[in-house]
Design a protein around this motif. Structure first.
Motif, short mmCIF file in Angstrom:
data_model
loop_
_atom_site.label_atom_id
_atom_site.label_comp_id
_atom_site.label_asym_id
_atom_site.label_seq_id
_atom_site.Cartn_x
_atom_site.Cartn_y
_atom_site.Cartn_z
N LEU A 1 45.21 40.63 29.17
CA LEU A 1 44.06 41.16 28.72
C LEU A 1 42.89 41.37 29.76
CD1 LEU A 1 42.24 41.93 26.08
CD2 LEU A 1 41.57 39.59 25.89
N ARG A 2 42.72 42.60 30.04
CA ARG A 2 41.96 43.06 31.20
C ARG A 2 40.79 43.89 30.76
NH1 ARG A 2 44.64 41.08 35.16
NH2 ARG A 2 43.47 42.17 36.83
N GLY A 3 39.87 43.96 31.77
CA GLY A 3 38.68 44.92 31.50
C GLY A 3 37.86 45.05 32.94
N GLN A 4 37.03 45.88 32.71
CA GLN A 4 36.24 46.35 34.16
C GLN A 4 34.88 45.77 34.04
OE1 GLN A 4 35.21 50.77 34.81
NE2 GLN A 4 36.64 50.26 36.55
N VAL A 5 34.43 45.11 35.05
CA VAL A 5 33.04 44.76 34.95
C VAL A 5 32.06 45.76 35.13
CG1 VAL A 5 31.31 43.33 36.52
CG2 VAL A 5 33.72 42.60 36.27
N PHE A 6 30.96 45.82 34.20
CA PHE A 6 29.88 47.04 34.34
C PHE A 6 28.46 46.44 34.45
CE2 PHE A 6 30.07 46.17 29.84
CZ PHE A 6 28.82 46.26 29.33
N GLY A 7 28.40 44.92 34.88
CA GLY A 7 27.06 44.61 34.61
C GLY A 7 27.03 43.06 34.94
N ALA A 8 25.96 42.18 35.62
CA ALA A 8 25.89 40.87 35.65
C ALA A 8 24.45 40.77 35.63
CB ALA A 8 26.41 40.35 36.87
N GLU A 9 24.14 39.50 35.07
CA GLU A 9 22.67 38.96 34.79
C GLU A 9 22.68 37.70 35.44
OE1 GLU A 9 19.05 38.11 31.20
OE2 GLU A 9 21.25 39.04 30.76
N TYR A 10 21.89 37.36 36.32
CA TYR A 10 21.94 36.11 37.00
C TYR A 10 20.74 34.98 36.26
CZ TYR A 10 24.92 38.00 40.34
OH TYR A 10 26.18 38.29 41.04
N LEU A 11 21.14 33.97 35.97
CA LEU A 11 20.30 33.10 35.15
C LEU A 11 20.10 31.76 36.12
CD1 LEU A 11 21.57 33.66 31.69
CD2 LEU A 11 19.66 34.76 32.93
N GLY A 12 20.15 31.63 37.32
CA GLY A 12 19.95 30.43 37.87
C GLY A 12 21.22 29.90 38.21
N THR A 13 21.57 28.97 37.45
CA THR A 13 22.84 28.31 37.59
C THR A 13 24.12 28.90 36.95
OG1 THR A 13 22.72 27.01 35.59
CG2 THR A 13 21.86 25.77 37.69
N THR B 1 30.53 45.28 40.26
CA THR B 1 30.61 46.26 39.24
C THR B 1 31.72 47.19 39.54
OG1 THR B 1 28.22 46.23 39.04
CG2 THR B 1 29.34 48.16 38.27
N GLY B 2 32.48 47.56 38.57
CA GLY B 2 33.67 48.34 38.73
C GLY B 2 35.03 47.65 39.02
N GLU B 3 34.75 46.27 39.17
CA GLU B 3 35.98 45.23 39.42
C GLU B 3 36.82 45.20 38.19
OE1 GLU B 3 36.93 40.81 40.74
OE2 GLU B 3 34.85 41.48 40.67
N THR B 4 38.45 45.17 38.21
CA THR B 4 38.84 45.06 37.08
C THR B 4 39.36 43.54 37.10
OG1 THR B 4 39.86 47.32 36.96
CG2 THR B 4 41.39 45.52 35.89
N VAL B 5 39.18 42.80 35.98
CA VAL B 5 39.33 41.43 35.91
C VAL B 5 40.28 41.18 34.62
CG1 VAL B 5 37.29 40.85 37.09
CG2 VAL B 5 37.22 40.93 34.47
N GLY B 6 41.08 39.79 34.71
CA GLY B 6 41.84 39.53 33.52
C GLY B 6 40.88 38.47 33.06
N LEU B 7 41.09 38.26 31.61
CA LEU B 7 40.11 37.71 30.71
C LEU B 7 41.11 36.54 30.04
CD1 LEU B 7 37.87 40.27 29.00
CD2 LEU B 7 37.22 38.67 30.85
N ALA B 8 40.60 35.19 30.02
CA ALA B 8 41.36 33.97 29.43
C ALA B 8 40.20 33.40 28.58
CB ALA B 8 41.91 33.10 30.44
N PHE B 9 40.76 33.03 27.36
CA PHE B 9 39.88 32.40 26.34
C PHE B 9 40.27 30.77 25.97
CE2 PHE B 9 39.93 36.93 24.36
CZ PHE B 9 38.83 37.23 25.31
N ARG B 10 39.43 30.04 25.72
CA ARG B 10 39.79 28.62 25.20
C ARG B 10 40.24 28.75 23.82
NH1 ARG B 10 34.89 24.65 26.65
NH2 ARG B 10 36.13 23.15 25.52
N SER B 11 41.44 28.64 23.38
CA SER B 11 41.92 28.76 22.33
C SER B 11 41.32 28.04 21.16
CB SER B 11 43.41 28.52 22.19
OG SER B 11 43.78 27.18 22.30
N GLN B 12 40.90 26.66 21.31
CA GLN B 12 40.11 25.81 20.49
C GLN B 12 38.76 26.30 19.94
OE1 GLN B 12 40.81 25.17 23.44
NE2 GLN B 12 39.61 23.37 24.31
N ASN B 13 38.45 27.18 20.73
CA ASN B 13 36.91 27.68 20.45
C ASN B 13 36.99 29.02 19.98
OD1 ASN B 13 36.36 25.66 23.33
ND2 ASN B 13 35.26 25.15 21.63
#
Length: 365
Positions: A293-305, A330-342
């Motif tokens: 399951l893949r997607g492309q990064v289009f933004g990031a918001e930094y919140l300290g930690t 931005t523009g990087e293709t990444v794979g996405l993994a989820f915690r199934s129990q959540n």
């Protein structure tokens, strides 16, 4: 203080139904929050509990007594409004003591009761001050003092912090909960602010279009949303949804999305087919190069930690909460993994949960 029971209460204004068959119980001494967007029916429900509005049908019980058609003055409740409703020509002491004066209580007893309430709210040094010169947080404490001094069966609060700035609001959230703990009051609190609700509530009722969509403890509602509306309304950022066509049935352990098999939590309904939505909170996502399951990064918001990274996928945008030191471009293709129990799975047509995330160490049907 007393238990409050609302039984199948409905309120209509002409052809418009503001509250549709609400049923819930507020336990004695509980801090209960009605949460939802503007116009959802939460304030109308509060006003019916207070006796400021009469229900079209249904029943309201306060301490076991049927008060459905009792006037507000006969219900032994105290109401805190958003706009304080203080008397500008009176000082703080006079404002707090005014309800007792109206009841004909002797002056010495009023003074004692006002002094006690002021100490509880930490405004005893302001008793001789004019209310018009007070800061918003102090004026709200005066409004609370006027309620506390009566020692009613229940406190009803309609967005009492809505006019305060962020600093005062955060302070008053803590102080309201501490005050509740000290006096053991039954409190019904209305807000559209999920952060206020999550910080203060013992129980929450989430309302939408006059209907209570979910009722329960804050963790349960956040982790196991009963509908897509609840999942979207709670959380910052809210729950992500990946929509797809498919089917689930009893015993099915996973769904396939874009070539990726994603494990599912427990079954809530027997089966469903059609347009579905997989729900996942941002904190339950990680980047995994091995994931299909893949997607492309289009933004990031930094919140300290942490940082909130936005990813566009074939099934909709996803926001992931990641450590701040995770380098993303931005523009990087990444794979996405989820915690199934959540994870949660929803029927898009009805908006209801088909399968829902597991709470830590427990299984719920």
């Amino acid at each position: 203080m007393a238990e409050i029971r609302v039984e199948n209460v409905q309120k209509s204004f002409g052809a418009f139904t503001a509250v549709k068959g609400s049923t819930f119980t507020i336990e004695d001494g509980e801090f209960f929050v009605m949460l939802g967007p503007s116009g959802c029916g939460k304030t109308t429900t509060l006003r019916m509990i207070a006796g400021l509005e009469l229900p079209t049908s249904g029943k309201i019980l306060l301490g076991g007594e049927d008060v459905t058609f009792n006037r507000a003055a006969a219900r032994d409740i105290a109401f805190v409004f958003q706009l304080f409703a203080l008397y500008p020509h009176m000082n703080v002491r006079q404002n707090i003591g005014f309800p007792l004066k109206c009841q004909g209580m002797p002056g010495a007893e009023i003074r004692k009761a006002v002094d006690e309430a002021a100490r509880l709210l930490r405004i005893d040094h302001l008793l001789n001050r004019s209310v018009s010169g007070l800061a918003g947080g102090d004026r709200q404490r005066v409004a609370l003092g006027r309620c506390i001094v009566r020692r009613p069966k229940a406190f009803l609060m309609d967005e009492p912090l809505g006019t305060l700035d962020t600093e005062f609001r955060d302070l008053m959230v803590r102080e309201l909960r501490e005050l509740h703990n000290r006096i053991g009051a039954t409190t019904v609190y209305v807000t559209h602010d999920q952060l206020e609700a999550m910080a203060m509530a013992d129980k929450i009722a989430v309302m939408n279009h006059g209907v209570i969509e979910q009722f329960g403890r804050p963790q349960e509602i956040y982790d196991r949303p009963a509908t897509m509306f609840v999942a979207d309304f709670l959380g910052s950022p809210p729950m992500n949804f990946l929509t797809f066509e498919g089917a689930v049935a009893t015993g099915q352990q996973a769904v396939r999305i874009n070539g990726a098999d994603i494990a599912l939590p427990e079954l809530r309904e027997d089966r469903a087919a059609g347009e579905l939505a997989l729900g996942v909170r941002p904190e339950h996502i990680r980047f995994d190069d091995a994931s299909a399951l893949r997607g492309q990064v289009f933004g990031a918001e930094y919140l300290g930690t942490t940082q909130i990274v936005a990813v566009e996928t074939a099934h909709g945008p996803i926001k992931a909460r990641l450590p701040a030191d995770r380098v993303v471009r931005t523009g990087e293709t990444v794979g996405l993994a989820f915690r199934s129990q959540n994870l949660s799975l929803f029927d898009r047509k009805s908006g209801r949960a088909i399968r829902s995330a597991l709470l830590e160490g427990s299984r719920h049907g």
